[in-house]
Enzyme design. Structure first.
Site, mmCIF file in Angstrom:
data_model
loop_
_atom_site.group_PDB
_atom_site.id
_atom_site.type_symbol
_atom_site.label_atom_id
_atom_site.label_comp_id
_atom_site.label_asym_id
_atom_site.label_seq_id
_atom_site.Cartn_x
_atom_site.Cartn_y
_atom_site.Cartn_z
ATOM 1 N N LEU A 56 23.394 9.083 28.077
ATOM 2 C CA LEU A 56 24.212 7.774 28.547
ATOM 3 C C LEU A 56 24.567 7.143 27.410
ATOM 4 O O LEU A 56 25.000 6.080 27.195
ATOM 5 C CB LEU A 56 23.700 7.286 29.867
ATOM 6 C CG LEU A 56 23.688 7.852 31.117
ATOM 7 C CD1 LEU A 56 23.056 7.080 32.112
ATOM 8 C CD2 LEU A 56 25.291 8.221 31.363
ATOM 9 N N ASP A 65 24.674 18.590 30.388
ATOM 10 C CA ASP A 65 24.503 18.240 29.213
ATOM 11 C C ASP A 65 25.630 17.256 28.546
ATOM 12 O O ASP A 65 25.972 17.431 27.558
ATOM 13 C CB ASP A 65 24.181 19.215 28.179
ATOM 14 C CG ASP A 65 23.390 19.036 26.999
ATOM 15 O OD1 ASP A 65 23.057 17.695 26.730
ATOM 16 O OD2 ASP A 65 23.309 19.794 26.012
#
Length: 429
Positions: A63, A305
């Site tokens: 993130l 991922d």
């Protein structure tokens, strides 16, 4: 407001499944039953022809928050996540600063309560600053909310440090997610070593760079009676090594990503830096082995991922481009085409790999639609077709080699803790 999802097919390996309605009220599942009758004021969602899933749990994503918000942040990242059907995500610690302090973990969780569309489970680093030398304070980090530990983005190169970390983790029943990459064997390679790299004239990364680290950590886990989770398995032998580890009693689990059973290194023939990822896209035989590993349960989980980058990180010479591709919003269509429609997995198998097992590994309250459970529910339309464009992606990172592709399948509705976050194929609010 009470919401009733009607006429859909509930795919729910840990609970009731089939042609069932789902009632949501006050953030929880109120009922799962046939023909739930709406009351005045209820919101009714007609899920005819659609699949209803427990919200997916992505146990491996990036993130970029804190410190790298120009690539992604909690707001954009969790909006992208729910658009992909992920109501819970576990974010890796290779941020700036690295998630190696309890205060950083607590701050991330607190800020996500205000900003987030999906639940966030921070993963703390195994070593301080991800430098591979000094182990972090696992107990304090876990108490602050860390769901697991990883130096993802970099390997723990020292076998002794990894051994000590695995041994230390046992004291806290902590899960280590191992990024398997021998940096010396990597030897400045930029794509999978094979026919495609020779044609492209680019230096190749041998499969052994991943595989020697996989077997190292399996051996250490077995010796210590510790548990280890192998991240983003991408090679044929890597699958076989995990299979071997399980056969000898090592407490090992493993994951892979849609790109490793859907795409090959041939995608790099036009030097598209958006297809430059780590581990790299592999060969067709590796793809076949990954699929077989999912079919027989050697590979426990499917993760994205998700690795968003700014355009400037990719619009450079191939060797200088950052590794990674955005993956939240394209994962389910790739899974539908390459696993379900190809006859390799059922939707039950998919939910197990994307929700049930990750929830179990992270000890997250997710993975099932049942009365009294948190209302993390996804309505998915397998017939919906759409074209991947920058405008259709909610992530800041438009770095996907699928740009311009027509995909089939999209989330129509998604609820996190009963809050409607996706409505009519777009993020709500």
């Amino acid at each position: 407001m009470r919401t009733i999802i009607k006429n859909g097919t509930l795919v729910n390996p840990m609970g009731e499944s089939g042609r069932l309605d789902v009632a949501i009220c006050d953030g929880v599942i109120e009922a799962v039953a046939e023909n739930i009758c709406p009351k005045e004021g209820d919101r009714v969602i007609d899920a005819e022809g659609k699949l209803v899933f427990p919200g997916f749990v992505d146990m491996h994503c990036h993130l970029r928050d804190p410190g790298l918000e120009y690539k992604e942040d909690l707001y954009s990242g969790t909006r992208s996540a729910v658009m992909g059907g992920f109501t819970s995500v576990a974010c890796m610690p290779n941020t700036d600063p690295v998630l190696d302090q309890p205060g950083l973990i607590r701050d991330l969780i607190a800020r996500n309560r205000e900003l987030g569309y999906a639940k966030v489970y921070p993963i703390a680093s195994v070593t301080k600053g991800q430098k591979g030398k000094e182990i972090t304070e696992f107990g304090m980090l876990k108490e602050s909310g860390a769901a697991a530990f990883s130096d993802d983005g970099r390997p723990v190169m020292s076998s002794l440090v990894m051994k000590n970390a695995l041994n230390y983790a046992k004291n806290f029943d902590a899960l280590i997610i191992a990024h398997e990459e021998d940096l010396e064997l990597l030897d400045d390679g930029v794509m999978n070593k094979g026919e495609s790299s020779m044609i492209c004239g680019l230096k190749g990364i041998p499969s052994s760079a991943e595989e020697v680290m996989i077997i190292r950590d399996i051996i250490l886990a077995r010796e210590l009676g510790a548990k280890v989770h192998i991240a983003h398995v991408s090679t044929e032998l890597g699958v076989e090594l995990v299979r071997f580890g399980k056969s000898i009693g090592a407490n090992v689990t493993a994951e892979t990503c849609p790109q490793y059973f859907s795409l090959t290194d041939k995608l790099l023939m036009d030097y598209d830096t958006n297809a430059k990822i780590n581990p790299p896209l592999r060969s067709e035989k590796d793809v076949a082995a990954i699929i077989e590993g999912l079919k027989d349960g050697t590979l426990d989980a499917i993760v994205t991922d998700h690795a968003p980058h700014h355009v400037d990180d990719k619009a450079v010479e191939f060797g200088l481009a950052m590794n990674g591709m955005s993956g939240f919003e394209t994962a389910l269509p790739l899974i539908q085409k390459n696993l379900v429609e190809a006859g390799h997995l059922s939707w039950d198998d998919v939910v197990t790999a994307m929700s049930v097992k990750p929830a179990e590994l992270l000890k997250a309250e997710a993975g099932v639609v049942k009365e009294g459970a948190s209302a993390d529910v996804v309505v998915y339309d397998p017939a919906y077709t759409w074209v991947v464009t920058p405008q259709r992606l909610y992530t800041k990172g438009k770095n996907t080699p699928l740009m311009g592709w027509e995909l089939q399948g999209r989330v129509a509705y998604a609820f996190t803790d009963g809050k409607l976050n996706v409505e009519e194929y777009e993020v709500a609010r």
